[in-house]
Design a protein around this motif. Structure first.
Motif, PDB file in Angstrom:
ATOM      1  N   UNK A  45       0.807  -1.214   0.000  1.00 24.35           N
ATOM      2  CA  UNK A  45       0.000   0.000   0.000  1.00 24.35           C
ATOM      3  C   UNK A  45       0.839   1.263   0.000  1.00 24.35           C
ATOM      4  N   UNK A  46       2.121   1.135  -0.318  1.00 25.52           N
ATOM      5  CA  UNK A  46       3.074   2.260  -0.419  1.00 25.52           C
ATOM      6  C   UNK A  46       3.307   2.968   0.917  1.00 25.52           C
ATOM      7  N   UNK A  47       3.208   2.213   2.000  1.00 24.37           N
ATOM      8  CA  UNK A  47       3.595   2.729   3.315  1.00 24.37           C
ATOM      9  C   UNK A  47       5.026   2.282   3.581  1.00 24.37           C
ATOM     10  N   UNK A  48       5.912   3.209   3.913  1.00 25.38           N
ATOM     11  CA  UNK A  48       7.335   2.907   4.124  1.00 25.38           C
ATOM     12  C   UNK A  48       7.533   2.284   5.498  1.00 25.38           C
ATOM     13  N   UNK A  49       7.158   1.013   5.621  1.00 26.37           N
ATOM     14  CA  UNK A  49       7.206   0.317   6.903  1.00 26.37           C
ATOM     15  C   UNK A  49       8.516  -0.445   7.066  1.00 26.37           C
ATOM     16  N   UNK A  50       9.125  -0.321   8.231  1.00 28.08           N
ATOM     17  CA  UNK A  50      10.314  -1.096   8.595  1.00 28.08           C
ATOM     18  C   UNK A  50       9.886  -2.260   9.484  1.00 28.08           C
ATOM     19  N   UNK A  51      10.822  -3.162   9.736  1.00 30.07           N
ATOM     20  CA  UNK A  51      10.518  -4.327  10.584  1.00 30.07           C
ATOM     21  C   UNK A  51      11.696  -4.626  11.498  1.00 30.07           C
ATOM     22  N   UNK A  52      11.379  -5.023  12.734  1.00 31.50           N
ATOM     23  CA  UNK A  52      12.404  -5.397  13.710  1.00 31.50           C
ATOM     24  C   UNK A  52      11.918  -6.614  14.500  1.00 31.50           C
ATOM     25  N   UNK A  53      12.779  -7.608  14.626  1.00 31.80           N
ATOM     26  CA  UNK A  53      12.548  -8.718  15.554  1.00 31.80           C
ATOM     27  C   UNK A  53      13.238  -8.328  16.857  1.00 31.80           C
ATOM     28  N   UNK A  54      12.457  -8.059  17.893  1.00 29.91           N
ATOM     29  CA  UNK A  54      13.016  -7.512  19.131  1.00 29.91           C
ATOM     30  C   UNK A  54      14.030  -8.452  19.763  1.00 29.91           C
ATOM     31  N   UNK A  55      13.848  -9.763  19.582  1.00 28.90           N
ATOM     32  CA  UNK A  55      14.779 -10.717  20.188  1.00 28.90           C
ATOM     33  C   UNK A  55      16.190 -10.552  19.629  1.00 28.90           C
ATOM     34  N   UNK A  56      16.297 -10.048  18.384  1.00 26.94           N
ATOM     35  CA  UNK A  56      17.604  -9.841  17.773  1.00 26.94           C
ATOM     36  C   UNK A  56      18.367  -8.676  18.409  1.00 26.94           C
ATOM     37  N   UNK A  57      17.674  -7.873  19.197  1.00 29.94           N
ATOM     38  CA  UNK A  57      18.297  -6.699  19.816  1.00 29.94           C
ATOM     39  C   UNK A  57      18.698  -6.937  21.264  1.00 29.94           C
ATOM     40  N   UNK A  58      18.639  -8.198  21.702  1.00 29.09           N
ATOM     41  CA  UNK A  58      18.988  -8.485  23.096  1.00 29.09           C
ATOM     42  C   UNK A  58      19.901  -9.671  23.255  1.00 29.09           C
ATOM     43  N   UNK A  59      20.643 -10.036  22.194  1.00 29.01           N
ATOM     44  CA  UNK A  59      21.510 -11.211  22.265  1.00 29.01           C
ATOM     45  C   UNK A  59      22.859 -10.827  22.871  1.00 29.01           C
ATOM     46  N   UNK A  60      22.816 -10.562  24.152  1.00 34.98           N
ATOM     47  CA  UNK A  60      24.001 -10.160  24.908  1.00 34.98           C
ATOM     48  C   UNK A  60      23.958 -10.890  26.240  1.00 34.98           C
ATOM     49  N   UNK A  83      14.874   5.193  15.430  1.00 32.67           N
ATOM     50  CA  UNK A  83      15.390   6.485  14.982  1.00 32.67           C
ATOM     51  C   UNK A  83      16.206   6.341  13.702  1.00 32.67           C
ATOM     52  N   UNK A  84      16.994   5.272  13.608  1.00 29.66           N
ATOM     53  CA  UNK A  84      17.832   5.076  12.426  1.00 29.66           C
ATOM     54  C   UNK A  84      17.018   4.750  11.183  1.00 29.66           C
ATOM     55  N   UNK A  85      16.009   3.879  11.311  1.00 32.55           N
ATOM     56  CA  UNK A  85      15.199   3.557  10.125  1.00 32.55           C
ATOM     57  C   UNK A  85      14.388   4.767   9.698  1.00 32.55           C
ATOM     58  N   UNK A  86      13.965   5.596  10.671  1.00 26.85           N
ATOM     59  CA  UNK A  86      13.239   6.815  10.324  1.00 26.85           C
ATOM     60  C   UNK A  86      14.136   7.784   9.559  1.00 26.85           C
ATOM     61  N   UNK A  87      15.393   7.869   9.989  1.00 23.59           N
ATOM     62  CA  UNK A  87      16.341   8.738   9.298  1.00 23.59           C
ATOM     63  C   UNK A  87      16.601   8.277   7.870  1.00 23.59           C
ATOM     64  N   UNK A  88      16.366   6.993   7.591  1.00 19.62           N
ATOM     65  CA  UNK A  88      16.571   6.437   6.253  1.00 19.62           C
ATOM     66  C   UNK A  88      15.260   6.292   5.490  1.00 19.62           C
ATOM     67  N   UNK A  89      14.182   6.943   5.983  1.00 22.90           N
ATOM     68  CA  UNK A  89      12.967   7.021   5.189  1.00 22.90           C
ATOM     69  C   UNK A  89      11.762   6.256   5.683  1.00 22.90           C
ATOM     70  N   UNK A  90      11.887   5.449   6.730  1.00 24.65           N
ATOM     71  CA  UNK A  90      10.734   4.695   7.227  1.00 24.65           C
ATOM     72  C   UNK A  90       9.771   5.628   7.958  1.00 24.65           C
ATOM     73  N   UNK A  91       8.475   5.378   7.785  1.00 28.39           N
ATOM     74  CA  UNK A  91       7.466   6.192   8.455  1.00 28.39           C
ATOM     75  C   UNK A  91       6.767   5.455   9.593  1.00 28.39           C
TER      76      UNK A  91
END
Length: 384
Positions: A45-60, A83-91
Motif C-alpha cells: 500500500x506504499x507505506x514505508x514500513x520497517x521491521x524489527x525482531x526484538x529478540x535480535x536486539x537483546x543477544x548479549x 530512529x535510524x530507520x526513520x532517518x533512512x525514510x521509514x514512516x
C-alpha cells in the motif's frame, strides 16, 4: 513502572513521533510470521514500513540480574533502531517478539501500539512442536502464555486459535486500524560516545556459512565464561528499502554495540553479507573506537551448491526476509550462480581476512577463524 531508554543516534530539541506496532505473545503463537506479513501488506500500500525482531536486539549474555529477560536492553536498542530507520525514510515500524508482561513499554521517539497474540493451549503447544521446538521447553511456553493472559500491558488482544496467518493479519490490522498514521513530536534519544572493544564480522556471500560459523564462535565465547554480544546484520536492516542498506546496518550496529558494551559485553560477533564495493567502509566509520576485524568466508562452487539448494525448504525457524526460502530449484540454481560471481568479485577485491570453508563443517570453519588470532576473547584453536 515505565521502561525507558537513554541511548540513540539523534540529537536536537524535538523529533517526529514514529508509530510502532509491537506484536507480542508466547513462543509459537505466530508473532514473526504475522508481523512480517503486516509489513509486506503495508508496503504494498506504499507505506514505508520497517521491521524489527526484538529478540535480535537483546543477544548479549550473561544477562544482568537487574534486567532479567533483557527487556530494558532490547527497548533501548529498539529506540535507536527506530530512529535510524526513520532517518533512512521509514514512516512506521512493525516489531515482533517477547515483551515484559509486567511493565508497560515506552520507547523514546515512538508511540507504541502493543498487540498481544494468543492461542488456546493445545493449539499453541501443537504449533510450537511443529516448528521443532524442544519438548523440554513446552512447559515454559505454557507458563509464558498463562502469564501473558493475565497481563494487562497490551492495548489489544487477537485470538489466533483456528486461524491461518492471513486471517490473523487481517484481524490485527482491523484491531489496530490507523496505528501507522500517528503524528506529533517528542524529545529524541541522545547521542552517546562510540563504544570501544573488539568486533568480529564473519562475512561472505550466501552459502558460505556466515551465520552458523559466527554463532558457533559466539557460543564458544560464552562457554568460555566471557560476556559477549551477537548481531545478525540482515535482521537489523529491514528499513524503508528492500535493498541492502549498509549505512542503516552500520548505524544500527554502532547503537547496539554501545548498549551491549554498557551492559558489560567484552566483544561483539556480527554476521552478514559483504560486497566488493567497499561495503565495509560504513562500518569502519560507524565504529571509530572499536577494533573491527572482517573475516571473509569463501567456498567453492560445489560447496555453494550443496548448501544453497536445500535452503528453499522451510527450516525450524522461519527467518524473516530469507531470500532463498520457498524458491524453485531453478531460482536456487540462479542464486548459486550469483553467489559464485559475487565470491569471485570479493576474491579480486581481497576484502577482509580470507578463510576457506570449502570441505569444512561449521566447527572446523570456526576453528579456522579463531586460528587467525583476531578474536581476543578466545585464544586460538577450537575453544571447546
Amino acid at each position: 513502572m515505565v521502561i525507558d531508554s537513554t541511548a540513540g543516534p539523534n540529537c536536537g530539541e524535538t523529533a517526529l513521533v514514529i508509530p510502532v506496532l509491537w506484536l507480542c505473545g508466547p513462543p509459537g503463537v505466530g508473532k514473526t510470521s504475522v508481523a512480517w506479513r503486516i509489513r509486506a501488506r503495508l508496503r504494498q500500500g506504499r507505506v514505508a514500513a520497517a521491521y524489527v525482531d526484538i529478540d535480535q536486539l537483546g543477544m548479549c549474555y550473561p544477562e544482568r540480574d537487574s534486567d532479567r529477560g533483557r527487556h530494558r536492553l532490547k527497548v533501548r536498542n529498539l529506540a535507536s533502531v527506530v530512529a535510524n530507520v526513520a532517518a533512512r525514510g521509514a514512516t512506521c515500524v512493525v516489531v515482533s517478539g517477547v515483551v515484559d508482561p509486567v511493565h508497560r513499554v515506552a520507547v523514546p521517539g515512538a508511540v507504541v501500539t502493543l498487540c498481544r497474540l494468543r492461542a488456546d493451549r493445545d493449539e499453541l503447544v501443537r504449533r510450537f512442536r511443529t516448528r521443532s521446538g524442544p519438548e523440554e521447553s513446552v512447559a515454559g511456553v505454557v507458563a509464558d502464555a498463562d502469564e501473558m493472559d493475565a497481563s494487562t500491558v497490551a492495548d489489544v488482544c487477537v485470538d489466533t486459535t483456528g486461524q491461518a496467518v492471513p486471517e490473523v493479519v487481517s484481524a490485527v490490522m482491523a484491531a489496530v486500524d490507523g496505528w501507522y498514521t500517528v503524528t506529533g513530536a517528542v524529545s529524541p534519544v541522545p547521542v552517546l560516545a562510540p563504544a570501544d572493544g573488539p568486533v568480529l564480522w564473519v562475512s561472505g556471500v550466501p552459502g558460505v556459512g556466515t551465520s552458523m560459523v559466527g554463532y558457533t564462535i559466539f557460543r564458544r565465547t560464552l562457554d568460555a565464561g566471557r560476556a559477549v554480544g551477537y548481531l545478525d546484520l540482515r535482521q537489523i536492516g529491514f528499513g524503508a528499502s528492500d535493498g541492502v542498506d549498509h549505512h542503516l546496518r552500520a548505524a544500527n550496529v554502532a547503537a547496539v554495540w554501545r548498549a551491549y558494551r554498557d551492559a558489560g559485553a567484552e566483544g561483539l560477533v556480527i554476521v552478514g553479507e559483504i560486497s566488493a564495493h567497499e561495503a565495509e567502509v560504513p562500518y569502519v566509520r560507524a565504529l571509530p573506537a572499536a577494533t573491527l576485524t572482517v573475516c571473509r568466508l569463501h567456498a567453492d562452487r560445489a560447496d555453494l551448491v550443496r548448501r544453497i539448494l536445500p535452503r528453499g525448504e522451510r527450516g525450524s525457524w522461519s527467518q524473516p526476509g530469507d531470500p532463498l526460502l520457498g524458491l524453485s530449484a531453478e531460482r536456487l540454481r540462479q542464486a548459486v550462480n550469483r553467489a559464485v560471481t559475487d565470491s569471485e568479485a570479493l576474491e579480486r577485491a581481497k576484502i577482509g581476512v580470507r578463510v576457506d570453508s570449502s570441505g569444512r563443517d561449521v566447527a572446523e570453519t570456526a576453528d579456522a577463524v579463531l586460528a587467525m588470532g583476531a578474536w581476543p576473547l578466545l585464544s586460538g584453536g577450537s575453544g571447546r
